[in-house]
Design a protein around this motif. Structure first.
Motif, PDB file in Angstrom:
ATOM      1  N   ALA A 171       0.833  -1.206   0.000  1.00 47.70           N
ATOM      2  CA  ALA A 171       0.000   0.000   0.000  1.00 47.70           C
ATOM      3  C   ALA A 171       0.871   1.261   0.000  1.00 47.70           C
ATOM      4  O   ALA A 171       0.587   2.208  -0.748  1.00 47.70           O
ATOM      5  N   LEU A 172       1.926   1.275   0.796  1.00 52.25           N
ATOM      6  CA  LEU A 172       2.808   2.446   0.844  1.00 52.25           C
ATOM      7  C   LEU A 172       3.554   2.652  -0.461  1.00 52.25           C
ATOM      8  O   LEU A 172       3.739   3.783  -0.907  1.00 52.25           O
ATOM      9  N   ALA A 173       3.989   1.565  -1.084  1.00 54.66           N
ATOM     10  CA  ALA A 173       4.777   1.664  -2.313  1.00 54.66           C
ATOM     11  C   ALA A 173       3.902   1.822  -3.555  1.00 54.66           C
ATOM     12  O   ALA A 173       4.392   2.238  -4.600  1.00 54.66           O
ATOM     13  N   GLY A 174       2.643   1.459  -3.436  1.00 50.46           N
ATOM     14  CA  GLY A 174       1.746   1.558  -4.588  1.00 50.46           C
ATOM     15  C   GLY A 174       1.999   0.481  -5.629  1.00 50.46           C
ATOM     16  O   GLY A 174       1.779   0.704  -6.819  1.00 50.46           O
ATOM     17  N   ILE A 175       2.502  -0.670  -5.186  1.00 48.59           N
ATOM     18  CA  ILE A 175       2.730  -1.797  -6.093  1.00 48.59           C
ATOM     19  C   ILE A 175       2.039  -3.031  -5.526  1.00 48.59           C
ATOM     20  O   ILE A 175       1.699  -3.065  -4.340  1.00 48.59           O
TER      21      ILE A 175
END
Length: 62
Positions: free
Chosen positions: A18-22
């Motif tokens: 979620a933090l990395a968007g991957i």
């Protein structure tokens, strides 16, 4: 006198994704292949979030 070490910011695969968007599966694969600093706690992976950010900024160094 011994110096104190800071405890690294750790997160689950879901939090890291979620933090990395991957995708979750991409983070999991990075852990399995040893590209990202992590620890296993039972069946769960905890990812070093700072090292993940470093890896995403630099990629594979060849």
């Amino acid at each position: 006198m011994a110096t104190e070490k800071a405890i690294p910011r750790m997160g689950t695969l879901k939090e890291a994704a979620a933090l990395a968007g991957i995708p979750y599966s991409a983070i999991r694969k990075m852990c399995i292949t040893g590209k990202v600093v992590h620890v296993r706690v039972g069946t769960k992976y905890l990812v070093n979030l700072d090292k993940l950010a470093e890896y995403l900024e630099t990629g594979d160094s060849k």
